[in-house]
Enzyme design. Structure first.
Site, mmCIF file in Angstrom:
data_model
loop_
_atom_site.group_PDB
_atom_site.id
_atom_site.type_symbol
_atom_site.label_atom_id
_atom_site.label_comp_id
_atom_site.label_asym_id
_atom_site.label_seq_id
_atom_site.Cartn_x
_atom_site.Cartn_y
_atom_site.Cartn_z
ATOM 1 N N LYS A 107 -4.544 -6.592 -1.303
ATOM 2 C CA LYS A 107 -4.630 -7.353 -0.185
ATOM 3 C C LYS A 107 -4.233 -8.681 -0.915
ATOM 4 O O LYS A 107 -5.151 -9.137 -1.670
ATOM 5 C CB LYS A 107 -5.807 -7.120 0.671
ATOM 6 C CG LYS A 107 -5.786 -6.134 1.250
ATOM 7 C CD LYS A 107 -6.996 -6.000 2.142
ATOM 8 C CE LYS A 107 -7.020 -4.400 3.017
ATOM 9 N NZ LYS A 107 -8.319 -4.260 3.786
ATOM 10 N N ARG A 160 1.741 0.255 21.311
ATOM 11 C CA ARG A 160 2.382 -0.523 20.427
ATOM 12 C C ARG A 160 2.688 0.118 19.091
ATOM 13 O O ARG A 160 2.328 1.298 18.798
ATOM 14 C CB ARG A 160 1.737 -1.676 20.114
ATOM 15 C CG ARG A 160 0.316 -1.433 19.430
ATOM 16 C CD ARG A 160 -0.745 -2.432 19.232
ATOM 17 N NE ARG A 160 -0.290 -3.169 18.271
ATOM 18 C CZ ARG A 160 -0.515 -2.938 16.792
ATOM 19 N NH1 ARG A 160 -1.185 -1.806 16.531
ATOM 20 N NH2 ARG A 160 0.013 -3.761 15.646
ATOM 21 N N ARG A 207 0.981 -1.285 0.000
ATOM 22 C CA ARG A 207 0.050 0.027 -0.001
ATOM 23 C C ARG A 207 0.779 1.221 0.040
ATOM 24 O O ARG A 207 1.852 1.188 0.677
ATOM 25 C CB ARG A 207 -0.825 -0.133 1.140
ATOM 26 C CG ARG A 207 -1.970 1.255 1.326
ATOM 27 C CD ARG A 207 -2.870 0.889 2.319
ATOM 28 N NE ARG A 207 -2.445 -0.149 3.339
ATOM 29 C CZ ARG A 207 -2.079 0.636 4.609
ATOM 30 N NH1 ARG A 207 -1.806 1.586 4.818
ATOM 31 N NH2 ARG A 207 -1.651 -0.394 5.572
ATOM 32 N N SER A 246 -8.838 0.275 0.868
ATOM 33 C CA SER A 246 -9.466 0.102 2.107
ATOM 34 C C SER A 246 -9.941 1.500 2.786
ATOM 35 O O SER A 246 -10.953 2.202 2.279
ATOM 36 C CB SER A 246 -8.545 -0.631 3.124
ATOM 37 O OG SER A 246 -8.947 -0.887 4.561
ATOM 38 N N HIS A 247 -9.689 1.993 4.080
ATOM 39 C CA HIS A 247 -10.145 2.853 4.621
ATOM 40 C C HIS A 247 -9.300 4.238 4.588
ATOM 41 O O HIS A 247 -9.582 5.153 5.051
ATOM 42 C CB HIS A 247 -10.346 2.645 6.259
ATOM 43 C CG HIS A 247 -9.060 2.376 6.836
ATOM 44 N ND1 HIS A 247 -8.432 1.251 6.748
ATOM 45 C CD2 HIS A 247 -8.278 3.097 7.639
ATOM 46 C CE1 HIS A 247 -7.559 1.233 7.598
ATOM 47 N NE2 HIS A 247 -7.120 2.104 7.735
ATOM 48 N N ASP A 269 -14.497 -4.669 4.822
ATOM 49 C CA ASP A 269 -13.843 -5.871 5.778
ATOM 50 C C ASP A 269 -14.248 -5.593 7.455
ATOM 51 O O ASP A 269 -13.785 -6.175 8.235
ATOM 52 C CB ASP A 269 -12.455 -6.572 5.463
ATOM 53 C CG ASP A 269 -11.326 -5.344 5.549
ATOM 54 O OD1 ASP A 269 -11.525 -4.077 5.863
ATOM 55 O OD2 ASP A 269 -10.338 -5.568 5.280
ATOM 56 N N ARG A 270 -14.594 -4.293 7.397
ATOM 57 C CA ARG A 270 -14.701 -3.651 8.955
ATOM 58 C C ARG A 270 -15.874 -3.238 8.832
ATOM 59 O O ARG A 270 -16.606 -2.762 7.975
ATOM 60 C CB ARG A 270 -13.849 -2.749 9.195
ATOM 61 C CG ARG A 270 -12.356 -3.258 9.210
ATOM 62 C CD ARG A 270 -11.371 -2.369 10.118
ATOM 63 N NE ARG A 270 -11.068 -1.085 9.084
ATOM 64 C CZ ARG A 270 -11.343 0.212 9.472
ATOM 65 N NH1 ARG A 270 -11.715 0.353 10.821
ATOM 66 N NH2 ARG A 270 -10.955 1.294 8.707
ATOM 67 N N HIS A 295 -12.721 -5.336 12.198
ATOM 68 C CA HIS A 295 -12.699 -6.484 11.863
ATOM 69 C C HIS A 295 -13.171 -7.526 12.542
ATOM 70 O O HIS A 295 -12.734 -7.586 13.708
ATOM 71 C CB HIS A 295 -11.234 -7.052 11.523
ATOM 72 C CG HIS A 295 -10.319 -6.448 10.393
ATOM 73 N ND1 HIS A 295 -10.343 -6.405 9.290
ATOM 74 C CD2 HIS A 295 -9.602 -5.127 10.595
ATOM 75 C CE1 HIS A 295 -9.660 -5.530 8.475
ATOM 76 N NE2 HIS A 295 -9.178 -4.668 9.567
ATOM 77 N N ASP A 331 -16.087 0.208 6.151
ATOM 78 C CA ASP A 331 -15.078 0.753 5.605
ATOM 79 C C ASP A 331 -15.070 0.626 4.111
ATOM 80 O O ASP A 331 -15.881 0.116 3.509
ATOM 81 C CB ASP A 331 -13.890 0.599 6.140
ATOM 82 C CG ASP A 331 -13.243 -0.978 5.992
ATOM 83 O OD1 ASP A 331 -14.161 -2.048 5.571
ATOM 84 O OD2 ASP A 331 -12.127 -1.033 6.041
ATOM 85 N N ASP A 368 -13.485 -1.141 1.847
ATOM 86 C CA ASP A 368 -13.578 -2.233 1.052
ATOM 87 C C ASP A 368 -14.405 -3.425 2.173
ATOM 88 O O ASP A 368 -14.682 -4.614 1.575
ATOM 89 C CB ASP A 368 -12.122 -2.816 0.916
ATOM 90 C CG ASP A 368 -11.560 -3.383 2.080
ATOM 91 O OD1 ASP A 368 -11.566 -2.609 3.247
ATOM 92 O OD2 ASP A 368 -10.485 -4.249 2.172
#
Length: 456
Positions: free
Chosen positions: A111, A415, A13, A101-102, A240-241, A323, A236, A238
């Site tokens: 992906k 993280r 990406r 995606s988003h 997937d969320r 997700h 989102d 695509d």
């Protein structure tokens, strides 16, 4: 030349026109086709989202895969979960979806998965980079077919989900590709659907299709109340969320959605494991245990969770990002549209409205996901050093960054983002004062890194 930073933890990406061009995708696709060939594969599915740059990028990707001797099934403009479905359902040797995606409109990517829609590992994505840089490609002339998975997907979801009563549902696709499918599927399972921004427009003129960000669902919240709907769902770019709004117009974080999905699953599978990422609420951990399940905390990232589900035979998983992963009579993949159908089924079965279902979940005080910009080249070193220091003073879960367990039951997480140049932070406790105290500890530890920009 390929920018190495486009090869991310879960996908490829970057910025269109500079990092991401048809020539770049031709090379990445040849590398992916080579990976498929060398694993004995011969045929993959390829789809795309509705971004303005996607058709040209997909054409290049198709050509690159075919040049490696791998046949292509072009499935058209589809959500990423439908690409996963086609790959697994048709027993193909892999699949790829061209999607940003988003991310903002100037971005795009791809992906990629193996047979069975198993995600590529981080090492495999780096291997693609090496193949592309060296030109070490298989050669051939793969065939090309065009086939839509829409009917098979609709038939499958309609068998899995059967709402007990008719709900009115507002669907906000954010002008993403979900608008081409979700309203029709929800009507098929028996919903009255009010469409909001379901017209396909890859410029995303109304708001970015990213329901994790609260500002992107403000219009949906208002429309749910105005239409006196039972529920609102947002996807989102695509699909997937997923994000969910109750009948009062209240937005609920995805880890609370997973609580409802986990209760539903555990009623059929007592003692089942539920996997979730380290950013998830302690309420989720406790609720799974109280309902007889086994909570499994794991690394953030859809590919990490999907692999964990397959390795441990886990039927359900989820992330705070939205997700949701389904392996009960399904393929162990994340699917925002299927998730919305499952939530609709749960609400339709209940004697009380969605808001009361969410009220049954113990609510702690929690921050949204906070982002601290940090250079890509420094972020993992920062986390490694900070984790080592923090562990000397506090109990710490270090499977993915540092989830610091503070006295009193609160926790703070820091993280490194696997996909962007920033650190991710989240805090949860019983009171705002406890959250503020935990923030001070983590922020003070980060202040010795002048290149880290702390969130407000």
């Amino acid at each position: 030349m390929l920018n190495p930073h486009i090869f991310r933890a879960y996908d490829v990406r970057g910025l269109v026109g500079t990092d991401i061009t048809p020539d770049v995708f031709l090379q990445v696709a040849a590398a992916y086709g080579t990976l498929v060939r060398r694993k004995g594969g011969r045929r993959v599915a390829i789809g795309q989202d509705n971004r303005l740059s996607s058709p040209e990028l997909k054409a290049a990707f198709v050509n690159g895969v075919r040049a490696a001797g791998v046949g292509v099934v072009d499935i058209g403009q589809v959500p990423t979960p439908m690409l996963y479905f086609a790959t697994a359902h048709w027993k193909l040797d892999g699949g790829a979806n061209i999607t940003g995606s988003h991310n903002p409109v100037e971005y795009n990517g791809v992906k990629m998965v193996h047979a069975g829609a198993l995600p590529l590992t981080e090492d495999e994505i780096q291997h693609l980079r090496k193949l592309a840089e060296s030109g070490d490609f298989e050669r051939g002339e793969g065939g090309l077919d065009r086939l839509s998975p829409r009917d098979d997907y609709f038939d499958t979801v309609s068998r899995l989900v059967r709402p007990a009563r008719r709900l009115k549902v507002v669907v906000d696709a954010g002008n993403g590709v979900a608008g081409l499918y979700a309203p029709a599927l929800l009507r098929r399972i028996g919903c009255d659907v009010v469409e909001l921004y379901c017209e396909s427009d890859g410029r995303f003129p109304n708001h970015l299709p990213d329901p994790e960000d609260a500002k992107n669902v403000v219009d949906l919240q208002a429309k749910v109340v105005e239409a006196r709907a039972d529920l609102g769902v947002a996807y989102d770019g695509d699909a997937d969320r997923v994000g969910v709004i109750d009948e009062r117009g209240e937005r609920h974080e995805a880890d609370l959605l997973l609580i409802l999905l986990a209760r539903d699953l555990l009623a059929r599978h007592p003692g089942a494991k539920i996997v979730f990422d380290v950013k998830s609420s302690q309420s989720l951990v406790q609720d799974i245990e109280q309902h007889g399940g086994v909570p499994v905390m794991w690394k953030t990232g859809h590919s990490h969770l999907k692999r964990k589900m397959r390795e441990d035979g886990i039927l359900l998983g989820g992330e705070v990002s939205g997700h949701m992963f389904f392996a009960e009579n399904y393929y162990g993949v994340d699917d925002g549209i299927l998730a919305s159908c499952k939530i609709i089924e749960i609400v339709a079965r209940a004697a009380e409205p969605a808001s009361r279902l969410f009220a049954s979940v113990p609510h702690l005080r929690a921050t949204p996901e906070l982002k601290a910009p940090c250079p890509d080249g420094e972020k993992f070193r920062v986390i490694e050093e900070l984790t080592r220091e923090i562990k000397r003073r506090y109990e710490t879960i270090d499977i993915d960054g540092a989830r610091v367990l503070f006295p009193g039951g609160g926790w703070g997480l820091v993280r490194a983002s696997n996909t962007n140049p920033y650190l991710t932070l989240r805090f949860e406790a019983r009171t705002d004062a406890e959250i503020a105290a935990m923030k001070r500890v983590i922020y003070d530890a980060l202040r010795r890194y002048p290149f880290v920009t702390l969130p407000d």
